[in-house]
Design a protein around this motif. Structure first.
Motif, short mmCIF file in Angstrom:
data_model
loop_
_atom_site.label_atom_id
_atom_site.label_comp_id
_atom_site.label_asym_id
_atom_site.label_seq_id
_atom_site.Cartn_x
_atom_site.Cartn_y
_atom_site.Cartn_z
N GLY A 132 1.12 -1.32 -0.45
CA GLY A 132 -0.28 -0.17 0.29
C GLY A 132 1.13 1.36 0.25
O GLY A 132 0.44 2.18 -0.98
N VAL A 133 1.77 0.88 0.57
CA VAL A 133 2.71 2.69 0.90
C VAL A 133 3.86 3.05 -0.32
O VAL A 133 3.77 3.31 -1.28
CB VAL A 133 4.14 2.17 1.80
N ALA A 134 3.65 1.49 -1.23
CA ALA A 134 4.51 1.00 -2.74
C ALA A 134 3.76 1.95 -3.64
O ALA A 134 3.98 3.01 -4.46
CB ALA A 134 5.55 0.38 -2.90
N LEU A 135 2.39 1.52 -4.01
CA LEU A 135 1.02 2.61 -4.19
C LEU A 135 1.28 3.47 -4.06
O LEU A 135 1.00 4.68 -5.39
CB LEU A 135 -0.20 1.69 -4.28
N ASP B 59 13.79 -3.15 16.79
CA ASP B 59 12.30 -2.31 16.51
C ASP B 59 11.55 -1.51 15.42
O ASP B 59 10.57 -1.17 15.02
CB ASP B 59 11.98 -1.83 18.35
N ALA B 60 12.55 -0.64 15.49
CA ALA B 60 12.54 0.51 14.03
C ALA B 60 12.75 -0.43 13.03
O ALA B 60 12.43 0.24 11.33
CB ALA B 60 13.64 1.77 14.44
N ALA B 61 13.09 -1.82 12.86
CA ALA B 61 13.49 -2.02 11.81
C ALA B 61 11.92 -2.58 10.51
O ALA B 61 12.34 -2.04 9.30
CB ALA B 61 13.98 -3.78 11.74
N ASP B 62 10.81 -3.01 10.59
CA ASP B 62 10.20 -2.77 10.27
C ASP B 62 9.92 -0.74 9.55
O ASP B 62 9.47 -1.06 8.31
CB ASP B 62 8.69 -3.12 10.43
N ASP B 63 9.64 -0.33 10.60
CA ASP B 63 9.55 1.16 9.80
C ASP B 63 10.55 1.65 9.80
O ASP B 63 11.06 2.66 8.06
CB ASP B 63 9.27 2.04 11.71
N GLN B 64 12.41 1.19 9.22
CA GLN B 64 13.02 1.10 7.86
C GLN B 64 12.59 1.24 6.88
O GLN B 64 13.41 1.84 6.04
CB GLN B 64 14.38 0.90 8.84
N ARG B 65 12.41 0.18 6.75
CA ARG B 65 11.32 -0.97 5.27
C ARG B 65 10.70 -0.02 5.02
O ARG B 65 10.55 0.16 3.83
CB ARG B 65 10.87 -2.49 5.94
N VAL B 66 9.43 0.55 5.71
CA VAL B 66 8.45 0.84 4.61
C VAL B 66 8.84 2.46 4.88
O VAL B 66 8.82 2.99 3.57
CB VAL B 66 7.49 1.14 6.18
N GLU B 67 10.37 2.97 5.61
CA GLU B 67 10.62 4.81 5.19
C GLU B 67 11.17 4.32 4.21
O GLU B 67 11.33 4.93 2.52
CB GLU B 67 11.24 4.78 6.28
N ALA B 68 12.05 3.33 3.79
CA ALA B 68 13.53 3.02 2.43
C ALA B 68 12.39 2.98 1.27
O ALA B 68 12.20 3.61 0.17
CB ALA B 68 13.70 1.69 2.86
N ILE B 69 10.85 1.82 0.91
CA ILE B 69 10.09 1.95 0.18
C ILE B 69 9.24 3.23 -0.08
O ILE B 69 9.07 3.06 -1.42
CB ILE B 69 8.55 0.32 0.88
N SER B 70 9.25 3.62 0.68
CA SER B 70 8.01 5.60 0.74
C SER B 70 9.59 5.81 -0.45
O SER B 70 8.62 6.84 -1.11
CB SER B 70 8.28 5.72 1.99
N GLY B 71 10.36 6.01 -0.31
CA GLY B 71 11.66 7.13 -0.75
C GLY B 71 11.93 5.75 -2.32
O GLY B 71 11.85 6.95 -2.96
N ALA B 72 11.93 5.15 -2.19
CA ALA B 72 12.24 4.42 -3.79
C ALA B 72 11.17 4.07 -4.49
O ALA B 72 10.58 4.76 -5.28
CB ALA B 72 12.97 3.06 -3.04
#
Length: 516
Positions: A109-112, A293-306
């Motif tokens: 959803g974030v990628a979309l 604990d922030a691993a998934d948040d980092q992944r969402v953050e990276a997907i948002s930018g890319a």
């Protein structure tokens, strides 16, 4: 201008144009969801159909298809760990990890939404900044393109945060693979071992399918029964609310990714792939989220930018195409052929004498990205059905799809063998905890670095000072140095922040125990 805009709206509102846009969008979603099927391949498949269409529907078909295909490539990345398109390879590991943690719908959803925002931003760049960026892009020579590619290679150092040495090993492996084939300047075969089919080099799609897809199958098959990998889940409950909450939280990353995609995409030959890697590396290097604990948040953050950089790069790639007739990427190269067949000549004349068609093209970009939102959410809901297939059947399907995808590249068995070889390599690399993404990065950017370097030194008789004395090159060199230096600096700052947080927590617990 008002009359031209009204005429463009009438062209878009034509029922045939609307039907073509919808069908091309669905076609792009299907092609993008198949591993190894690129947006360029989808554009090539559409070309024969465009011959029977009027100019505006023909252009609309290619634009809509490309926007849909780039996002749809995230589906197999998240569900099967196989990048659907090359630009999805940058964050495949992050998307698949989110799916394993039960957050696959959130990641997709974030990628979309990020893709839609990035696409709209790229459309704005195309409409308002095309003359400026087009003129700036014309100043780029082989020297500047060399440093742009080197800047992309430094992404391997950043995305391998905490394991720069292993990231370097993976990158060098990819660069070594990129040298297979005919020499770009002299035409001598290199590392072909007498196999004529290797003269064209190693196709990065076969390598990508093997590294990410087949290696995952091998890892699942060789896992012990007690250590079998869990089946990921895609839960669509509360998808919309969680998605837009995550987008708002990472709005800065979406904005920075859109800007990177808009600028990099406007450079002829760069395209969405390099834009995604640079945006991903920038997001990873500048993240402030620390701790396990922030691993998934980092992944969402990276997907948002890319993801935002992906679609922004698609739209801005049309800047040099429309303004000067110079292809921004492979898709626009195909589009130029379609435009010429339809009697439309890209360049200054398009802005002077065919403004209705130009404004119609602008509107199509906006419509295509807005249409991506509902169709994308529908695709995400349907994609969860893939994971309901029994794991043994799913692994077999992955192998079958991988073989078909590799064979379809050149209709030959060499790519299938290469895919198997890279699958074994990916499996061994994962055992040694060596990241796989830098391998693909090296294969993709290696020929660009070599070609532009050799062109530069040949025309200056090996005068290397030209690489450092040109103003734009100097700016790019500074960016390369900052990118390389950012990895250890950000790692040091992160360790320092974690130690400070641990110390603060320890002091808080000691105060609480003494008070009790």
């Amino acid at each position: 201008m008002g009359n031209d805009l009204q005429g463009a709206l009438q062209l878009i509102a034509d029922p045939m144009t609307i039907l073509v846009v919808v069908l091309a969008g669905l076609f792009g979603l299907v092609i993008g969801s198949l591993p190894g099927m690129t947006a360029t391949l989808a554009a090539a498949l559409l070309v024969p159909f465009t011959f029977f269409l009027d100019p505006v529907p023909a252009i609309a078909a290619i634009i809509t298809m490309s926007a849909m295909t780039i996002f749809a490539g995230d589906i197999p990345s998240a569900l099967l760990r196989i990048p659907g398109t090359p630009s999805s390879a940058a964050y495949t590991e992050d998307a698949f990890a989110l799916t394993r943690n039960g957050k696959g719908a959130l990641g997709l959803g974030v990628a979309l939404v990020a893709s839609v925002i990035g696409g709209l931003f790229g459309s704005v760049v195309l409409i308002f900044v095309s003359p400026i960026l087009g003129e700036f892009a014309l100043r780029f020579t082989s020297y500047e393109y060399f440093w742009v590619a080197v800047l992309g290679l430094t992404a391997a150092v950043i995305v391998s945060k905490g394991a720069q040495l292993k990231g370097g090993i993976a990158l060098m492996t990819g660069l070594l693979v990129s040298t297979v084939g005919l020499d770009v300047t002299l035409g001598h075969p290199r590392f072909t071992f007498g196999e004529e089919q290797l003269y064209r080099g190693v196709d990065f799609i076969a390598a990508m399918i093997g590294l990410f897809g087949l290696s995952e199958v091998l890892r699942a098959v060789t896992a012990r029964r007690g250590q079998s990998l869990p089946i990921p889940k895609v839960d669509g409950t509360g998808q919309f609310r969680a998605t837009f909450r995550a987008i708002w939280k990472n709005k800065g990353r979406v904005g920075s990714g859109s800007v990177i995609g808009g600028v990099v995409g406007a450079l002829p030959g760069a395209g969405a792939d390099i834009a995604a890697w640079i945006a991903y590396a920038f997001t990873r290097a500048t993240t402030r989220l620390r701790g396990k604990d922030a691993a998934d948040d980092q992944r969402v953050e990276a997907i948002s930018g890319a993801s935002s950089a992906n679609n922004a790069g698609i739209a801005s790639a049309y800047v040099p195409t429309l303004a000067f007739g110079i292809p921004g990427d492979t898709i626009t190269a195909i589009l130029i052929g379609v435009l010429l067949v339809k009697g439309i000549t890209p360049g200054p004349d398009l802005f002077l004498y065919q403004t209705e068609t130009l404004y119609a093209l602008y509107i199509i970009f906006i419509v295509a990205n807005l249409l991506l939102l509902p169709l994308g959410f529908l695709l995400i809901r349907v994609s969860g059905m893939v994971l309901r297939i029994p794991r043994s059947v799913l692994m077999g399907l992955i192998v079958a799809i991988s073989i078909c995808g590799a064979f379809a590249i050149n209709n030959g068995y060499l790519e299938v063998g290469l895919m198997v070889g890279f699958g074994l390599l990916g499996y061994l690399f994962e055992k040694a905890r060596i990241p796989l993404a830098p391998v693909v990065l090296g294969i993709v950017l290696g020929p660009i670095v070599e070609r532009n370097f050799m062109q530069s030194v040949i025309k200056t008789d090996w005068d290397l000072t030209q690489f450092f004395t040109r103003p734009i090159s100097a700016v790019l060199i500074v960016l390369v140095i900052l990118a390389i230096a950012s990895a250890p600096v950000m790692s040091w700052l992160g360790d320092r922040a974690e130690r400070a947080a641990a110390l603060k927590a320890a002091q808080g617990s000691s105060v609480g125990s003494s008070a009790s």
